[in-house]
Design a protein around this motif. Structure first.
Motif, PDB file in Angstrom:
ATOM      1  N   THR A   1      41.774  49.697  33.068  1.00  9.63           N
ATOM      2  CA  THR A   1      41.773  49.323  31.650  1.00  9.63           C
ATOM      3  C   THR A   1      41.543  50.535  30.770  1.00  9.63           C
ATOM      4  O   THR A   1      42.204  50.704  29.740  1.00  9.63           O
ATOM      5  CB  THR A   1      40.691  48.261  31.382  1.00  9.63           C
ATOM      6  N   ILE A   2      40.631  51.390  31.173  1.00 14.84           N
ATOM      7  CA  ILE A   2      40.368  52.599  30.395  1.00 14.84           C
ATOM      8  C   ILE A   2      41.583  53.514  30.409  1.00 14.84           C
ATOM      9  O   ILE A   2      41.973  54.080  29.380  1.00 14.84           O
ATOM     10  CB  ILE A   2      39.119  53.322  30.941  1.00 14.84           C
ATOM     11  N   LEU A   3      42.213  53.653  31.574  1.00 18.12           N
ATOM     12  CA  LEU A   3      43.358  54.551  31.675  1.00 18.12           C
ATOM     13  C   LEU A   3      44.599  54.018  30.967  1.00 18.12           C
ATOM     14  O   LEU A   3      45.431  54.801  30.494  1.00 18.12           O
ATOM     15  CB  LEU A   3      43.672  54.828  33.144  1.00 18.12           C
TER      16      LEU A   3
ATOM     17  N   VAL B   1      40.446  29.430  40.672  1.00 15.81           N
ATOM     18  CA  VAL B   1      40.009  30.780  40.299  1.00 15.81           C
ATOM     19  C   VAL B   1      41.103  31.789  40.622  1.00 15.81           C
ATOM     20  O   VAL B   1      41.385  32.699  39.830  1.00 15.81           O
ATOM     21  CB  VAL B   1      38.679  31.130  41.010  1.00 15.81           C
ATOM     22  N   GLY B   2      41.749  31.645  41.788  1.00 14.45           N
ATOM     23  CA  GLY B   2      42.854  32.534  42.137  1.00 14.45           C
ATOM     24  C   GLY B   2      43.998  32.440  41.149  1.00 14.45           C
ATOM     25  O   GLY B   2      44.575  33.455  40.744  1.00 14.45           O
ATOM     26  N   LEU B   3      44.342  31.229  40.728  1.00 14.67           N
ATOM     27  CA  LEU B   3      45.406  31.028  39.746  1.00 14.67           C
ATOM     28  C   LEU B   3      45.023  31.630  38.396  1.00 14.67           C
ATOM     29  O   LEU B   3      45.853  32.277  37.730  1.00 14.67           O
ATOM     30  CB  LEU B   3      45.708  29.533  39.609  1.00 14.67           C
ATOM     31  N   LEU B   4      43.783  31.443  37.979  1.00 17.35           N
ATOM     32  CA  LEU B   4      43.312  31.995  36.710  1.00 17.35           C
ATOM     33  C   LEU B   4      43.348  33.523  36.730  1.00 17.35           C
ATOM     34  O   LEU B   4      43.780  34.154  35.758  1.00 17.35           O
ATOM     35  CB  LEU B   4      41.889  31.490  36.420  1.00 17.35           C
ATOM     36  N   LEU B   5      42.914  34.131  37.827  1.00 18.68           N
ATOM     37  CA  LEU B   5      42.945  35.593  37.926  1.00 18.68           C
ATOM     38  C   LEU B   5      44.377  36.124  37.944  1.00 18.68           C
ATOM     39  O   LEU B   5      44.664  37.167  37.344  1.00 18.68           O
ATOM     40  CB  LEU B   5      42.184  36.045  39.168  1.00 18.68           C
ATOM     41  N   THR B   6      45.279  35.407  38.594  1.00 19.88           N
ATOM     42  CA  THR B   6      46.678  35.819  38.603  1.00 19.88           C
ATOM     43  C   THR B   6      47.276  35.741  37.195  1.00 19.88           C
ATOM     44  O   THR B   6      47.998  36.642  36.756  1.00 19.88           O
ATOM     45  CB  THR B   6      47.485  34.946  39.576  1.00 19.88           C
TER      46      THR B   6
ATOM     47  N   GLY C   1      47.684  40.644  31.207  1.00 17.29           N
ATOM     48  CA  GLY C   1      47.343  42.041  30.952  1.00 17.29           C
ATOM     49  C   GLY C   1      48.538  42.958  31.116  1.00 17.29           C
ATOM     50  O   GLY C   1      48.741  43.892  30.323  1.00 17.29           O
ATOM     51  N   LEU C   2      49.358  42.703  32.128  1.00 21.14           N
ATOM     52  CA  LEU C   2      50.561  43.515  32.321  1.00 21.14           C
ATOM     53  C   LEU C   2      51.544  43.341  31.180  1.00 21.14           C
ATOM     54  O   LEU C   2      52.176  44.301  30.729  1.00 21.14           O
ATOM     55  CB  LEU C   2      51.223  43.159  33.651  1.00 21.14           C
ATOM     56  N   ILE C   3      51.684  42.122  30.677  1.00 18.03           N
ATOM     57  CA  ILE C   3      52.591  41.875  29.548  1.00 18.03           C
ATOM     58  C   ILE C   3      52.097  42.609  28.305  1.00 18.03           C
ATOM     59  O   ILE C   3      52.879  43.231  27.557  1.00 18.03           O
ATOM     60  CB  ILE C   3      52.735  40.366  29.283  1.00 18.03           C
ATOM     61  N   LEU C   4      50.789  42.598  28.067  1.00 25.10           N
ATOM     62  CA  LEU C   4      50.243  43.309  26.915  1.00 25.10           C
ATOM     63  C   LEU C   4      50.473  44.815  27.024  1.00 25.10           C
ATOM     64  O   LEU C   4      50.808  45.469  26.042  1.00 25.10           O
ATOM     65  CB  LEU C   4      48.747  43.029  26.783  1.00 25.10           C
ATOM     66  N   VAL C   5      50.306  45.371  28.194  1.00 26.94           N
ATOM     67  CA  VAL C   5      50.519  46.794  28.373  1.00 26.94           C
ATOM     68  C   VAL C   5      51.991  47.145  28.232  1.00 26.94           C
ATOM     69  O   VAL C   5      52.339  48.153  27.629  1.00 26.94           O
ATOM     70  CB  VAL C   5      49.974  47.258  29.761  1.00 26.94           C
ATOM     71  N   MET C   6      52.864  46.317  28.767  1.00 26.17           N
ATOM     72  CA  MET C   6      54.298  46.587  28.673  1.00 26.17           C
ATOM     73  C   MET C   6      54.772  46.519  27.229  1.00 26.17           C
ATOM     74  O   MET C   6      55.606  47.309  26.804  1.00 26.17           O
ATOM     75  CB  MET C   6      55.091  45.619  29.545  1.00 26.17           C
ATOM     76  N   GLU C   7      54.265  45.567  26.436  1.00 32.53           N
ATOM     77  CA  GLU C   7      54.662  45.465  25.029  1.00 32.53           C
ATOM     78  C   GLU C   7      54.163  46.654  24.230  1.00 32.53           C
ATOM     79  O   GLU C   7      54.804  47.092  23.304  1.00 32.53           O
ATOM     80  CB  GLU C   7      54.142  44.163  24.443  1.00 32.53           C
ATOM     81  N   GLU C   8      52.981  47.197  24.589  1.00 33.60           N
ATOM     82  CA  GLU C   8      52.427  48.319  23.856  1.00 33.60           C
ATOM     83  C   GLU C   8      53.276  49.566  24.064  1.00 33.60           C
ATOM     84  O   GLU C   8      53.450  50.368  23.159  1.00 33.60           O
ATOM     85  CB  GLU C   8      51.001  48.583  24.331  1.00 33.60           C
TER      86      GLU C   8
END
Length: 160
Positions: free
Chosen positions: A71-73, A140-145, A151-158
């Motif tokens: 997240t930091i990187l 919990v596994g579904l929620l983490l996935t 998170g990947l979608i947010l990074v890709m849009e940025e």
């Protein structure tokens, strides 16, 4: 031997925790937090709770700390400026620490003998997770996935 090991582990754990709280660069603080997590796992190993120590390493060092570092990187820190020393945070931390010490000192010692319980094994934990708690484990596994994909979608849009 165990007293010396306890002292060494305590010093390393406290040093890692203090460095994580006081270092100005986030990546250095996150890596020092990993040292504190490993120190806590070493305490569990020293107490003979190997399963809990391994869970500590797998979950906190292997997942949470890596997630913090990624997240930091992945976030943009070009316009981040270093703030001064946070005296209010130090005062709040000292107040919480003082309250914890007071609560520990006010707690009377236990004179009653603890009841004997059956030893908890990895096999029993696995059977409980795969029979009684299978739906919460899958949820919990579904929620983490879903959180990882979000998170990947947010990074890709940025990056666009």
């Amino acid at each position: 031997m165990s007293t010396a090991a306890f002292i060494v582990i305590a010093i390393l754990t406290l040093a890692g925790a203090l460095a994580a709280a006081l270092l100005p660069k986030l990546i250095h603080a996150a890596l020092c937090l990993v040292v504190a997590f490993v120190g806590i796992a070493a305490f569990f190993f020293l107490l003979g709770a190997e399963f809990v120590g391994l869970v500590q390493i797998f979950v906190y060092v292997g997942a949470v700390a890596v997630l913090i570092v990624f997240t930091i990187l992945l976030t943009h820190h070009a316009n981040e400026k270093t703030l001064g020393f946070n005296w209010v945070g130090i005062l709040i931390a000292l107040a919480v620490f003082s309250g914890l010490i007071w609560a520990i000192l006010q707690t009377p010692g236990l004179a009653a003998v603890a009841p004997q319980i059956e030893a908890l094994t990895v096999k029993r934990i696995g059977q409980a997770l795969m029979t009684d708690y299978i739906w919460p484990l899958q949820c919990v596994g579904l929620l983490l996935t879903a959180a990882l994909i979000g998170g990947l979608i947010l990074v890709m849009e940025e990056k666009r």
